[in-house]
Design an enzyme around this catalytic site. Structure first.
Site, short mmCIF file in Angstrom:
data_model
loop_
_atom_site.label_atom_id
_atom_site.label_comp_id
_atom_site.label_asym_id
_atom_site.label_seq_id
_atom_site.Cartn_x
_atom_site.Cartn_y
_atom_site.Cartn_z
N GLY A 174 0.83 -1.20 0.00
CA GLY A 174 0.00 0.00 0.00
C GLY A 174 0.86 1.25 0.00
O GLY A 174 1.24 1.74 1.07
N SER A 194 0.88 3.95 -3.27
CA SER A 194 0.25 5.03 -4.01
C SER A 194 -1.12 5.40 -3.45
O SER A 194 -1.85 4.55 -2.96
CB SER A 194 0.10 4.64 -5.49
OG SER A 194 1.36 4.46 -6.09
N SER A 218 -1.62 -3.72 -6.58
CA SER A 218 -1.62 -4.99 -7.32
C SER A 218 -2.03 -6.14 -6.40
O SER A 218 -1.53 -6.27 -5.28
CB SER A 218 -0.24 -5.27 -7.90
OG SER A 218 0.15 -4.26 -8.80
N GLU A 242 12.54 -4.06 -4.84
CA GLU A 242 11.48 -4.08 -5.84
C GLU A 242 11.97 -3.64 -7.21
O GLU A 242 11.50 -4.13 -8.24
CB GLU A 242 10.33 -3.16 -5.38
CG GLU A 242 9.17 -3.09 -6.35
CD GLU A 242 8.04 -2.20 -5.86
OE1 GLU A 242 7.16 -1.88 -6.68
OE2 GLU A 242 8.04 -1.85 -4.67
N GLU A 255 9.88 9.56 -14.25
CA GLU A 255 10.33 10.87 -13.76
C GLU A 255 10.88 10.78 -12.34
O GLU A 255 11.93 11.37 -12.02
CB GLU A 255 9.16 11.87 -13.81
CG GLU A 255 8.70 12.22 -15.22
CD GLU A 255 7.83 11.15 -15.85
OE1 GLU A 255 7.54 11.27 -17.06
OE2 GLU A 255 7.43 10.18 -15.17
#
Length: 377
Positions: free
Chosen positions: A129, A131, A163, A246, A364
């Site tokens: 958890g 975003s 996800s 990750e 970015e």
């Protein structure tokens, strides 16, 4: 300026040849669909459970929590083989890759006992958890809250693009635990059972009709005090260190790999010169990314924090795997009526590949990390 990327010297531990043969034999012995693109989002609980029973999950964790005390680069070899084969590893992926190691390092005894054995067995799944609406890759803008009360922690807020939340048993969430705090101060990490009262999961269906992503809502969710992972207020440091795991693995350059192998198979033993050149270029780029990724994994295994190197692997790996279906399309005629493996894989990846540079941090954000790490801004 600092050197941009130093290949860390390493030797693969143990009998890698036997280990590769073992995992390939395992794949051959299980009736599971292989050759799936973007396979680390594809879930097959029975396959995950079989992997756990065979000792291919929780490989780096200690035996007293269900692990196998193996070297991180041995685990790297196994996941490389699984991804190259396009195996459906999505169910256990997050738990095995980052949640279980983080619980081992920072979690309470209660958290370790409750979650680690099931993760090592391939029977307990996790989601991340991070975003939120208005705080996609800018994690310092997190607004979901955790407030400590006499009853425990009270959780409120929302996460998005999570996800496999609909399949997971627990979420590792980054929340704002200090009232009035701003940016990367005052954040903490918590383990939230997905069946806890007050947790609501809503699906997000992507343009291909698949359900991988979700919105998750927390309506005054009550957690015990041991649900806090690590040190209160140090969630930013913990989460960013976790992101190196990750961002640097082989999943960052192997999501499109099954298309490359299908291209080689279709080319045969005497491809035309343009196709031969493309296959050579792709192979060289893939091998370079592999060396960078394994070097970063070796640094992590040695206790270093290669945030910049991990970000480079993600950025360059995403560029490679996104461009691969476009480069194949430029040389191979695949009308909609063509139904062989090469054509199907290419069409599937042309739809899904644009998302590869979003997950785990947008391009970015990643390039900003690289620029700061290299002293460029």
């Amino acid at each position: 300026m600092q050197q941009s990327f130093t290949i860390f010297p390493f030797d693969l531990p143990g009998d890698v040849t036997t280990l590769r043969a073992d995992i390939r034999a395992f794949l051959g012995a299980h009736a599971v669909k292989l050759g799936v693109p973007n396979c680390w989002l594809i879930c097959d609980p029975d396959f995950s459970k079989a992997l756990g029973a065979a000792g291919f999950l929780g490989m780096t964790l200690p035996k007293d929590v269900g692990g196998h005390d193996r070297h991180p680069l041995e685990r790297y070899v196994v996941i490389e083989e699984l991804l190259a084969a396009g195996a459906p590893v999505g169910a256990h992926w997050i738990a095995d890759r980052q949640t279980a190691p983080l619980i081992l390092r920072y979690g309470s005894d209660e958290a370790k006992a409750r979650y680690l054995p099931g993760m090592c067995a391939g029977e307990l799944y996790a989601c991340i958890g991070l975003s939120e609406p208005g705080a996609g890759s800018d994690l310092a803008s997190v607004r979901s809250t955790a407030r400590l009360t006499s009853d425990g922690w009270r959780i409120s807020g929302q996460k998005i693009w999570t996800s496999s939340a609909h399949l997971s048993h627990v979420m590792l969430a980054l929340l704002r635990s200090e009232e009035g705090s701003e940016r990367n101060a005052g954040l903490s990490q918590f383990l939230i059972p997905m069946d806890a009262p007050g947790v609501t999961i809503r699906p997000i269906i992507d343009m291909s009709g698949e359900h991988h992503f979700n919105e998750v809502f927390f309506d005054d969710v009550l957690l015990p005090e041991w649900a806090l992972i690590g040190t209160r207020g140090q969630g930013w440091t913990q989460a960013t260190a976790e992101l190196a795991l990750e961002r640097s693995g082989p999943e960052r350059y192997l999501s499109s790999h099954v298309l490359m192998t299908a291209l080689i198979d279709a080319a045969g033993t005497d491809p035309d010169p343009e196709l031969r050149t493309l296959i050579g270029e792709l192979t060289a780029e893939l091998w370079t990314l592999r060396q960078m990724s394994m070097s970063t994994a070796a640094k992590l295994a040695a206790g270093e924090d290669p945030m910049v190197e991990a970000s480079m692997v993600k950025d360059l790996g995403n560029s490679f795997e996104q461009a691969l279906p476009q480069r194949v399309q430029a040389l191979v005629d695949c009308p909609s009526t063509r139904q062989d493996d090469l054509a199907k894989l290419m069409r599937s990846l042309l739809i899904s590949a644009p998302s590869f540079s979003l997950r785990g941090g947008t391009r970015e954000i990643i390039r900003g990390i690289i620029a700061r790490g290299l002293g460029l801004r």
